[in-house]
Write an enzyme that holds these catalytic residues in place. Sequence first.
Site, PDB file in Angstrom:
ATOM      1  CG  ASN A 113     -19.474  64.118   5.373  1.00  0.00           C
ATOM      2  OD1 ASN A 113     -20.253  63.311   4.871  1.00  0.00           O
ATOM      3  ND2 ASN A 113     -18.922  63.524   6.478  1.00  0.00           N
ATOM      4  CD  GLU A 170     -15.012  62.014   8.331  1.00  0.00           C
ATOM      5  OE1 GLU A 170     -16.191  62.459   9.007  1.00  0.00           O
ATOM      6  OE2 GLU A 170     -14.597  61.101   8.546  1.00  0.00           O
ATOM      7  CB  CYS A 226     -18.539  70.739   5.196  1.00  0.00           C
ATOM      8  SG  CYS A 226     -17.806  70.995   6.794  1.00  0.00           S
ATOM      9  CD  GLU A 238     -22.938  71.634   4.981  1.00  0.00           C
ATOM     10  OE1 GLU A 238     -23.557  71.863   6.200  1.00  0.00           O
ATOM     11  OE2 GLU A 238     -22.148  71.044   5.113  1.00  0.00           O
ATOM     12  CB  CYS A 282     -19.237  73.764  10.214  1.00  0.00           C
ATOM     13  SG  CYS A 282     -18.470  74.097   8.754  1.00  0.00           S
ATOM     14  CB  CYS A 288     -20.688  75.158   5.514  1.00  0.00           C
ATOM     15  SG  CYS A 288     -19.697  73.748   5.188  1.00  0.00           S
TER      16      CYS A 288
END
Length: 158
Positions: free
Chosen positions: A61, A63, A72, A74, A110, A113
């Site tokens: 990830n 940010e 993310c 993924e 999430c 993803c």
Amino acid sequence: MIKVLDLKYEEYSQWEDLSDQDLIVINKAKEARNSAYANYSNFKVGAALLLDNGKILTGNNQENAAYPSGLCAERTAIFYTIANYPSAKIIKMAVVAGKDDNSSIPVSPCGACRQVLIEYEFRQKMPIEFLFTGMKGKVIKFNQCADLLPFSFNESAL
């Protein structure tokens, strides 16, 4: 009319019960988690993909102070993979997540993803095994990403 959705997955209480290949991919995801840029949430996530050519690629990830601008693990891993290996097929993916090295709660992907995973599974016309776990403890394994998002949106709706 009431219908029932039957969802199947495997749950492993010990990593030692996983196949060697599953362990390799999980450990690569664990390594990728270490270099995640999670300065705001302190919630690090690593992902690893096993391709049909034998390569294992990773992502984590990323940010940003403007929260929606991050990405993310993924999707970082999938987008990198497809950009650099467009003809490769994804065999399996593992995700390891948690705030610290003692995290033991499996964290599922999430919604965004899940939608991306479904898109690439649909695109490659073969299932992608998906495993997720904390830094230790229980591992959840799905035989295909489609099981993560029943009634998913795909190109057939366009």
